[in-house]
Design a protein around this motif. Structure first.
Motif, PDB file in Angstrom:
ATOM      1  N   LEU A 585       0.821  -1.206   0.000  1.00  0.00           N
ATOM      2  CA  LEU A 585       0.000   0.000   0.000  1.00  0.00           C
ATOM      3  C   LEU A 585       0.858   1.260   0.000  1.00  0.00           C
ATOM      4  CD1 LEU A 585      -2.828  -1.019   2.504  1.00  0.00           C
ATOM      5  CD2 LEU A 585      -3.091  -0.539   0.062  1.00  0.00           C
ATOM      6  N   SER A 586       1.876   1.302   0.850  1.00  0.00           N
ATOM      7  CA  SER A 586       2.728   2.500   0.908  1.00  0.00           C
ATOM      8  C   SER A 586       3.549   2.657  -0.365  1.00  0.00           C
ATOM      9  CB  SER A 586       3.650   2.437   2.135  1.00  0.00           C
ATOM     10  OG  SER A 586       4.482   1.303   2.092  1.00  0.00           O
ATOM     11  N   SER A 630      10.735  -0.387   4.347  1.00  0.00           N
ATOM     12  CA  SER A 630       9.473  -0.362   5.097  1.00  0.00           C
ATOM     13  C   SER A 630       9.522  -1.332   6.269  1.00  0.00           C
ATOM     14  CB  SER A 630       8.307  -0.724   4.169  1.00  0.00           C
ATOM     15  OG  SER A 630       8.144   0.249   3.164  1.00  0.00           O
ATOM     16  N   MET A 631      10.315  -2.390   6.137  1.00  0.00           N
ATOM     17  CA  MET A 631      10.431  -3.363   7.211  1.00  0.00           C
ATOM     18  C   MET A 631      11.182  -2.810   8.419  1.00  0.00           C
ATOM     19  SD  MET A 631       8.774  -6.017   6.656  1.00  0.00           S
ATOM     20  CE  MET A 631       7.870  -6.726   5.285  1.00  0.00           C
ATOM     21  N   ALA A 700       7.217   8.542   4.356  1.00  0.00           N
ATOM     22  CA  ALA A 700       6.252   9.376   5.062  1.00  0.00           C
ATOM     23  C   ALA A 700       4.897   8.675   5.178  1.00  0.00           C
ATOM     24  CB  ALA A 700       6.104  10.718   4.348  1.00  0.00           C
ATOM     25  N   LEU A 701       4.420   8.089   4.081  1.00  0.00           N
ATOM     26  CA  LEU A 701       3.154   7.350   4.120  1.00  0.00           C
ATOM     27  C   LEU A 701       3.250   6.160   5.060  1.00  0.00           C
ATOM     28  CD1 LEU A 701       2.189   7.276   0.320  1.00  0.00           C
ATOM     29  CD2 LEU A 701       1.085   8.610   2.120  1.00  0.00           C
ATOM     30  N   THR A 704       3.290   7.142   8.853  1.00  0.00           N
ATOM     31  CA  THR A 704       2.125   7.870   9.366  1.00  0.00           C
ATOM     32  C   THR A 704       0.846   7.060   9.145  1.00  0.00           C
ATOM     33  OG1 THR A 704       2.032   9.087   7.275  1.00  0.00           O
ATOM     34  CG2 THR A 704       3.173  10.126   9.115  1.00  0.00           C
ATOM     35  N   LEU A 705       0.337   7.069   7.944  1.00  0.00           N
ATOM     36  CA  LEU A 705      -0.935   6.401   7.676  1.00  0.00           C
ATOM     37  C   LEU A 705      -0.867   4.894   7.941  1.00  0.00           C
ATOM     38  CD1 LEU A 705      -2.065   8.151   4.351  1.00  0.00           C
ATOM     39  CD2 LEU A 705      -2.749   8.666   6.694  1.00  0.00           C
ATOM     40  N   VAL A 706       0.239   4.270   7.558  1.00  0.00           N
ATOM     41  CA  VAL A 706       0.319   2.812   7.670  1.00  0.00           C
ATOM     42  C   VAL A 706       0.604   2.372   9.101  1.00  0.00           C
ATOM     43  CG1 VAL A 706       1.571   0.758   6.921  1.00  0.00           C
ATOM     44  CG2 VAL A 706       0.946   2.513   5.263  1.00  0.00           C
ATOM     45  N   ARG A 707       1.748   2.788   9.647  1.00  0.00           N
ATOM     46  CA  ARG A 707       2.156   2.274  10.966  1.00  0.00           C
ATOM     47  C   ARG A 707       1.321   2.825  12.118  1.00  0.00           C
ATOM     48  NH1 ARG A 707       3.909  -1.656   8.438  1.00  0.00           N
ATOM     49  NH2 ARG A 707       5.414  -1.109   6.853  1.00  0.00           N
TER      50      ARG A 707
END
Length: 748
Positions: A585-586, A630-631, A700-701, A704-707
C-alpha cells in the motif's frame, strides 16, 4: 548470541576501534584508487545485440560519435578564416590516438558537405568518431573535448558520449550536495530526539562510515563487474538512511536501559539483545528486498542490488560493533552536551498509546478512509509510461543539452530521431546484386510506415537511381565505383552487416516512435538476411520487456523470503502476510505520486524539471529498496508488540504499549529518512530527483498512515489471531531459538 556479542565488545572495545581504523584506511585507499563506473546497460536485448553489430559501421557507431557545432559571431562559415580555423582544430583532433575519424564539410562530397552547413551562414557541423566501445569513448571524451575547444571558433559538443559525461558529472555534484544537506538535517532531528550532542552525533558517525565503506566497495567491485554511476547515489541514499535509523534505535534503547538503573555492560547487553536483534533482522529484510534486483541479471540493476545490499551490510555491521564499542566507552557520558529545546518540542507521555487506543476503539472507522486515501494516491500508477533517460534529463544550461538544441534547430535531419535497422546476412558480403535488391525493397517498405520521414541507407543515395541501378553498382569493379558511393559503402556496410537509419519526427520516448519499432520488427525478412532494430526507442521497448519479464520472479522472491524472515522474528504466520499488504500500500502510494509529479508534470515548476516518462529502472529499484526499508519500522514496531504480547498475552495492551514505546522513535526515524531522501530531490538529474522524492513519500506514508493508523486498526480486528502459527512451525521455531541460546525475556 547478541548478549555474547555485547559482552565481547564491552571487554575488547579497543580491538574493535583498531579493526575499524584499519578498515577505514582500506576504504579510503579504495576511494583514492577510484573505480571504473559506467552508465549501465542491459545485456542480451535485441537492441544491444544490434548495436554491437552496427558499431563497425560509421552510421551505426552513433553512440561513440560526437556532434560538434562550430559557430562564429563574426566569421561566415564559407570564409577562408573560418575554414582555416576549422581545419586546424579538426586536424589536431584527428591526430588524437582515441579518435577513429572526422567527417566535416572539408573534403566531403558536395551532397554531404551541404548537409553539414547551416542556413545561418555562421554554423558548421562536424562528426568526430571515437575509438572503442562506449565506456572507452567516455573515458577519452575530456581530452577530445579540450582539443575541440581550442581555436577562435566556438565549439558546442553533444551526442551520446557528451550526454554520459555531463550526466556523470552532475551525478557526482548531486551526490555531494545531497550529503552536505542531509547531514545537518539529520543532526537537527537527532538533536530533537536525544537532546544531547554526544548521543546525536553517534548515528552520524555510523552513517558516515557505512556510506564511505559502501562507496569504496562499489569502486572495488567496478573493476570486476559493470557498476553504473547511479549506484553511488543509491548507496548514499540507502546507506545514510538505514545507518542513522539503526543507530537511532540502538542509542535510544541504550539510554533507556541506563535510565532504568542498569550499569553500562548490562545496558549494552540488553540493548543488543532487543534493539540489536531488531536491527539485524531489519538489515536482513532490507538486504532481501535489494536482493530482488539480482533477478535482473545482465543489467545495471543487478549491480545496484549488490551495491545497495553491501552498504546495508556495512550499516548493520557498524551499528552492531563500532556503535556498541562507542557506547561502552561513553557509558553515562552519552547524555553529555545537553541541548535546550522549547517545551513545544517535548514529547508527551502516553501520546502514542492514546492514539493506538483511540484507533482500536474505532478500527473500521479508521481503516476504511485510510485505505481509500492510499488507493487514491496510488491510482495514477495505472497510467505509468516507461522510457530511458535522455538528453532532456540534463539542465538546459548544460553544454550537451545546448548542443542538442542547436543541432535540432540548425541541422534537423541529423538531429531527427533515427531508428537503427541492422541487417545481418548469413555469410559473405552484403554488397551483392541480390542483397542490394533485397535492401532496396526493404528500405522502400520502411519508408512507407506511417510517421517515417525517410530512410538513410546504401540504397537511398539518389532518388534518380532505381532497384536495378543499385544492383548493377554491386557488380562494378572496385576502381570504377563512383567516389560518393564508395564513401557511402564504408559508412553503411561492414562485411555481412548493413545498417539503415529510419528517420521520424516522433521523439524517441513517444508512443509513435515505439509503434514504428514494433511495425519494423513484425517483418524481419530481408532476402536471406535477418533484421534487428537498435536505437534509443528500441532500447526503451526492450528495457520494458526485460523489466516486465523479470519482475514477477523478483517480487515473488522478495515477498516470500520476507515472510520467512518475519516469521522467524515474530513467530506468527499472520503478521508477515499483513506486513506484505501494508508495504504494498505505501509503495503503491509512492508510485502513484511519482507518476502524478514526474510523468504528468504536477509540481514541475516547484521541483525544477521537465515532465516525461519514468526511467524503466526506477519502479523496480524503488520497489526492492522500499520493500526492505518499510520493514525497518515494521520490525521495530511488531517486535516491541511481541515483547508485550509474550509478557501479557493481551493483544490490545500489546498493540497500545508497542506503539507507545516505538511511535515517537518511528516518526523520528522516518523524519531522518525523509530529510535524507528529500535532500536528493534537489538533484539536477531527474532520475535521482525522482528517486529521492519517491522514497521520501513512501517513508512518510509508511510511518504515518500505515504504521500509526492501519497497523493498530488491523491488529485490533484480528485480535489474538495476529500471533497464530501452526503448532509444528511454532515448535520448530521454539527449538531453533533455544538452540541458539535463550534470552532472559523481554524488558518491561
Amino acid at each position: 548470541m547478541f548478549r555474547a556479542l555485547a559482552r565481547a565488545i564491552h571487554h575488547h572495545r579497543g580491538l574493535v576501534f583498531v579493526a575499524s581504523a584499519v578498515f577505514l584506511a582500506l576504504a579510503v585507499a579504495a576511494l583514492v584508487y577510484g573505480g571504473r563506473l559506467s552508465t549501465g546497460v542491459i545485456e542480451g536485448t535485441e537492441a544491444e545485440q544490434a548495436q554491437q553489430l552496427a558499431a563497425a559501421t560509421t552510421v551505426g557507431s552513433s553512440d561513440t560519435t560526437l556532434a560538434v557545432v562550430f559557430h562564429s559571431d563574426t566569421l561566415r562559415s564559407a570564409s577562408p578564416e573560418f575554414q582555416e580555423a576549422l581545419k586546424a582544430t579538426l586536424e589536431a583532433t584527428a591526430k588524437l590516438p582515441t579518435v577513429e575519424g572526422v567527417l566535416s564539410p572539408l573534403g566531403a562530397p558536395k551532397a554531404v558537405a551541404a548537409q553539414l552547413q547551416a542556413g545561418t551562414g555562421h554554423d558548421t557541423l562536424a562528426l568526430v568518431r571515437l575509438k572503442g566501445d562506449i565506456r572507452e569513448a567516455t573515458r577519452a571524451f575530456p581530452e577530445v573535448r579540450a582539443v575541440l575547444s581550442t581555436g577562435p571558433l566556438q565549439a558546442t559538443v553533444t551526442g551520446r558520449i557528451a550526454f554520459i559525461d555531463a550526466l556523470n558529472r552532475l551525478l557526482e555534484k548531486d551526490l555531494l550536495r545531497a550529503e552536505l544537506i542531509s547531514f545537518p538535517l539529520a543532526l537537527l532531528v537527532l538533536l530533537r530526539v536525544f537532546r544531547t550532542w554526544v548521543a546525536s552525533l553517534l548515528p552520524l558517525v555510523v552513517g558516515g562510515l557505512a556510506v564511505l565503506s559502501g562507496v569504496a566497495g562499489v569502486f572495488v567491485l567496478s573493476h570486476v563487474t559493470d557498476m553504473a554511476q547511479y549506484t553511488l547515489n543509491v548507496v548514499s541514499l540507502i546507506g545514510m538512511g538505514v545507518a542513522i535509523d539503526y543507530s537511532l534505535f540502538i542509542v535510544s534503547r541504550f539510554r533507556s536501559e541506563l535510565e532504568r538503573g542498569l550499569d553500562t555492560q548490562a545496558a549494552l547487553e540488553r540493548t543488543l539483545d532487543t534493539a540489536g536483534r531488531a536491527v539485524a533482522f531489519s538489515g536482513l529484510a532490507v538486504a532481501v528486498g535489494l536482493a530482488g534486483l539480482l533477478f535482473y541479471r545482465g543489467s545495471y540493476l543487478s549491480a545496484m542490488g549488490i551495491g545497495g545490499a553491501l552498504v546495508v551490510a556495512f550499516a548493520v555491521l557498524f551499528a552492531l560493533t563500532v556503535l556498541p564499542a562507542l557506547l561502552s566507552w561513553l557509558g553515562l557520558r552519552v547524555n553529555r552536551g545537553r541541548v535546550p529545546f522549547p517545551r513545544l518540542f517535548e514529547p508527551k507521555e502516553g501520546l502514542w498509546k492514546g492514539v493506538a487506543t483511540w484507533v482500536m476503539r474505532h478500527p473500521v472507522l479508521v481503516l476504511v478512509p485510510t485505505l481509500a486515501i492510499l488507493v487514491a494516491v496510488g491510482l495514477p500508477f495505472l497510467r505509468l509510461q516507461l522510457a530511458a533517460t535522455d538528453i532532456t534529463a540534463l539542465p538546459a544550461e548544460t553544454e550537451a543539452r545546448r548542443g542538442a538544441e542547436s543541432l535540432r534547430q540548425l541541422f534537423p535531419r541529423q538531429a531527427a530521431n533515427g531508428v537503427l535497422v541492422v541487417v545481418q546476412f548469413p555469410s559473405g558480403s552484403a554488397f551483392t546484386a541480390e542483397r542490394m535488391g533485397a535492401l532496396y525493397d526493404k528500405s522502400r517498405q520502411l519508408a512507407g510506415i506511417p510517421g517515417v520521414l525517410g530512410v538513410d541507407s546504401i540504397v537511398n543515395l539518389k532518388e534518380s537511381m532505381d532497384r536495378e541501378a543499385y544492383q548493377e553498382l554491386a557488380d562494378f569493379p572496385e576502381d570504377m565505383l563512383p567516389k560518393e558511393f564508395g564513401q557511402a559503402r564504408d559508412a553503411y556496410l561492414h562485411g555481412s552487416v548493413t545498417v539503415m537509419r529510419v528517420l521520424t519526427e516522433a521523439s524517441a520516448s513517444s508512443q509513435a516512435a515505439r509503434d514504428i519499432v514494433e511495425t519494423i520488427r513484425k517483418d524481419r525478412a530481408v532476402g536471406d538476411g535477418r533484421l534487428l532494430v537498435a536505437g534509443q526507442t528500441a532500447s526503451d521497448v526492450d528495457a520494458g520487456h526485460f523489466v516486465r519479464e523479470n519482475t514477477p520472479r523478483a517480487i515473488g522472491f522478495v515477498m516470500g523470503l520476507m515472510c520467512v524472515v518475519l516469521f522467524v522474528l515474530l513467530g506468527s504466520v499472520v503478521l508477515p502476510l499483513k506486513a506484505m499488504l501494508m508495504n504494498l500500500l505505501s509503495i503503491a502510494g509512492s508510485f502513484g505520486a511519482l507518476v502524478w509529479i514526474f510523468q504528468e508534470g504536477h509540481l514541475s515548476g516547484l521541483l525544477g524539471f521537465e515532465p516525461g516518462p519514468i526511467e524503466p529502472s526506477l519502479p523496480v529499484l524503488l520497489f526492492c529498496a522500499l520493500f526492505g526499508l518499510s520493514m525497518d519500522y515494521e520490525v521495530l514496531l511488531l517486535s516491541r508488540m511481541r515483547e508485550e504480547w509474550e509478557r501479557t498475552r493481551d493483544n490490545t495492551q500489546a498493540v497500545a504499549e508497542g506503539l507507545e514505546r516505538t511511535g515517537g522513535l518511528i516518526t523520528s526515524a522516518a523524519a531522518i529518512m525523509v530529510a535524507v531522501f528529500a535532500a536528493f530531490s534537489l538533484a539536477h538529474v531527474v532520475v535521482v530527483k525522482a528517486m529521492g522524492v519517491g522514497m521520501a513519500i513512501a517513508v512518510a506514508l509508511d510511518a504515518t498512515l500505515v504504521r500509526i493508523l492501519l497497523v493498530p486498526a488491523m491488529m485490533r480486528l484480528f485480535g489474538s489471531f495476529n500471533w497464530w502459527a501452526p503448532k509444528a512451525l511454532a515448535r520448530w521455531l521454539s527449538w531453533a531459538q533455544h538452540a541458539h541460546g535463550p534470552s532472559d525475556g523481554p524488558p518491561r
